[in-house]
Motif scaffolding. Structure first.
Motif, short mmCIF file in Angstrom:
data_model
loop_
_atom_site.label_atom_id
_atom_site.label_comp_id
_atom_site.label_asym_id
_atom_site.label_seq_id
_atom_site.Cartn_x
_atom_site.Cartn_y
_atom_site.Cartn_z
N ILE A 80 0.79 -1.50 0.08
CA ILE A 80 -0.23 0.08 -0.04
C ILE A 80 0.95 1.18 -0.04
O ILE A 80 0.60 2.11 -1.01
N LEU A 81 1.92 1.38 0.64
CA LEU A 81 2.83 2.42 0.91
C LEU A 81 3.40 2.82 -0.41
O LEU A 81 3.67 4.00 -0.83
N VAL A 82 3.99 1.58 -1.06
CA VAL A 82 4.55 1.80 -2.45
C VAL A 82 3.51 2.49 -3.43
O VAL A 82 3.89 3.52 -4.12
N ALA A 83 2.28 1.94 -3.38
CA ALA A 83 1.33 2.46 -4.17
C ALA A 83 0.86 3.99 -4.05
O ALA A 83 0.87 4.79 -4.85
N GLN A 84 0.86 4.24 -2.74
CA GLN A 84 0.60 5.72 -2.40
C GLN A 84 1.85 6.51 -2.91
O GLN A 84 1.52 7.74 -3.19
N PHE A 85 3.04 6.07 -2.57
CA PHE A 85 4.33 6.96 -3.05
C PHE A 85 4.04 7.14 -4.58
O PHE A 85 4.47 8.43 -4.79
N GLN A 86 3.79 6.37 -5.23
CA GLN A 86 3.80 6.28 -6.83
C GLN A 86 2.97 7.23 -7.35
O GLN A 86 2.82 8.02 -8.31
N LYS A 87 1.69 7.54 -6.52
CA LYS A 87 0.69 8.47 -6.79
C LYS A 87 0.79 9.88 -6.35
O LYS A 87 0.04 10.69 -6.71
N ALA A 88 1.76 10.11 -5.37
CA ALA A 88 1.68 11.41 -4.56
C ALA A 88 2.63 12.24 -5.18
O ALA A 88 3.50 12.07 -6.19
N GLY A 89 2.26 13.72 -4.81
CA GLY A 89 3.26 14.65 -5.22
C GLY A 89 4.55 14.74 -4.33
O GLY A 89 4.61 13.86 -3.34
N ASP A 90 5.33 15.52 -4.26
CA ASP A 90 6.38 15.81 -3.68
C ASP A 90 6.51 15.78 -2.36
O ASP A 90 7.23 15.18 -1.58
N LEU A 91 5.52 16.78 -1.92
CA LEU A 91 5.20 16.69 -0.29
C LEU A 91 5.05 15.61 0.41
O LEU A 91 5.43 15.16 1.36
N ALA A 92 3.82 14.78 -0.43
CA ALA A 92 3.41 13.52 0.15
C ALA A 92 4.32 12.56 0.21
O ALA A 92 4.52 11.70 1.02
N ARG A 93 5.33 12.69 -0.92
CA ARG A 93 6.25 11.72 -0.83
C ARG A 93 7.48 11.69 0.18
O ARG A 93 7.81 10.70 0.63
N LYS A 94 7.78 12.86 0.49
CA LYS A 94 8.62 12.91 1.60
C LYS A 94 8.06 12.67 2.90
O LYS A 94 8.72 11.83 3.50
N GLU A 95 6.94 12.82 2.90
CA GLU A 95 6.17 12.36 4.26
C GLU A 95 6.41 10.90 3.98
O GLU A 95 6.43 10.09 5.16
N ILE A 96 5.92 10.15 3.13
CA ILE A 96 6.15 8.57 3.15
C ILE A 96 7.61 8.16 3.28
O ILE A 96 7.78 7.23 3.90
N VAL A 97 8.35 8.94 2.54
CA VAL A 97 9.86 8.48 2.81
C VAL A 97 10.23 8.63 4.46
O VAL A 97 10.64 7.50 5.01
N ASP A 98 9.86 9.60 5.14
CA ASP A 98 10.08 9.74 6.52
C ASP A 98 9.33 8.62 7.38
O ASP A 98 10.09 8.04 8.36
N PHE A 99 8.05 8.43 6.74
CA PHE A 99 7.54 7.12 7.54
C PHE A 99 8.22 5.82 7.26
O PHE A 99 8.48 5.14 8.27
N TYR A 100 8.53 5.65 5.90
CA TYR A 100 9.44 4.37 5.65
C TYR A 100 10.53 4.23 6.67
O TYR A 100 10.88 3.36 7.52
N LEU A 101 11.47 5.39 6.75
CA LEU A 101 12.54 5.18 7.37
C LEU A 101 12.51 5.07 8.97
O LEU A 101 13.22 4.81 9.75
N ALA A 102 11.20 5.71 9.46
CA ALA A 102 10.84 5.53 11.01
C ALA A 102 10.48 4.11 11.26
O ALA A 102 10.36 3.85 12.43
N HIS A 103 10.13 3.39 10.28
CA HIS A 103 9.85 1.87 10.52
C HIS A 103 10.80 0.73 9.72
O HIS A 103 10.08 -0.49 9.66
N THR A 104 11.86 1.10 9.61
CA THR A 104 12.74 0.23 9.24
C THR A 104 12.87 -1.18 9.95
O THR A 104 13.20 -2.18 9.30
#
Length: 236
Positions: A80-104
């Motif tokens: 789901i997170l990958v799909a959200q990233f692929q459809k997101a704009g730059d600001l939302a993508r940065k939030e997804i990256v931060d979320f991903y890194l917080a849960h490695t």
């Protein structure tokens, strides 16, 4: 779109025989890299099917899934997170990256890393000059963060950009874990598909000291003559 709804749908596909096989396949025994991981026996296509119904799931519910003991819940959250990233704009993508890194720490098996990291971390860094994040991950003491670092470069390789792949593979030449040898060999092979000279140049410099598994993965698509050459150790 709650974690409980998603988990319920995944459990409907549960298969005890497949779950038992997964425990062996993903090395969940004591002292193994997947120690303690649990499975419901849901296949990847089934998991993707469930994920497709819940693409708008918010971070809070995805976090619940990532913290679940069942592997398929974490897998579904990452799809789901990958799909959200692929459809997101730059600001939302940065939030997804931060979320991903917080849960490695919950992206804690090789399949979870491999299906997500280059679609998120690699795609995010692809157009950026500063890729120091990869090297911070590479210097981590967590195996999965190290694997995220090298596999994320798949996004660069597909853009005919090989420098970070080569730098990280050189950094990991002395790594002790077979999973990192496989990942590095895989990325080198992918680079070689696009530019064989990039691969053979790396091999010419490093093949005598490459871990055997890394070398075998890297040379898989080369000619028999090239394979024999690179598999020979100096003095043999």
């Amino acid at each position: 779109m709650t974690a409980a709804n998603i988990k319920q749908q995944l459990l409907a596909f549960g298969n005890p025989l497949k779950a038992e096989h997964a425990k062996y396949f993903f090395k969940t025994g004591k002292g193994q890299y997947g120690e303690g991981d649990r499975f419901m026996g849901c296949t990847v296509p089934e998991t993707r099917g469930v994920a497709g119904k819940f693409m708008q799931t918010p971070f809070g519910e995805l976090e619940i899934l990532l913290n679940d003991d069942l592997h398929e819940c974490r897998l579904c959250a990452l799809i789901i997170l990958v799909a959200q990233f692929q459809k997101a704009g730059d600001l939302a993508r940065k939030e997804i990256v931060d979320f991903y890194l917080a849960h490695t720490h919950r992206i804690n098996n090789w399949d979870l890393v491999d299906l997500s990291c280059y679609h998120i971390i690699g795609a995010w860094l692809k157009g950026q000059e500063d890729r120091s994040l990869l090297y911070r991950l590479a210097e981590s003491n967590q195996l999965w963060e190290q694997r995220i670092a090298i596999v994320s470069t798949m996004a660069f390789i597909r853009n005919n950009d090989f420098s970070d792949t080569l730098n990280l593979c050189e950094l990991f030449l002395t790594h002790k874990h077979d999973l990192m040898h496989k990942a590095c060999g895989w990325m080198l092979r992918e680079a070689g598909k696009r530019d064989e000279a990039v691969l053979t140049g790396f091999l010419d410099n490093h093949h005598p000291k490459m871990p055997r598994t890394m070398l075998r993965y890297a040379i898989e698509r080369l000619s028999p003559e090239q394979k024999n050459h690179y598999m020979m150790r100096p003095g043999k």
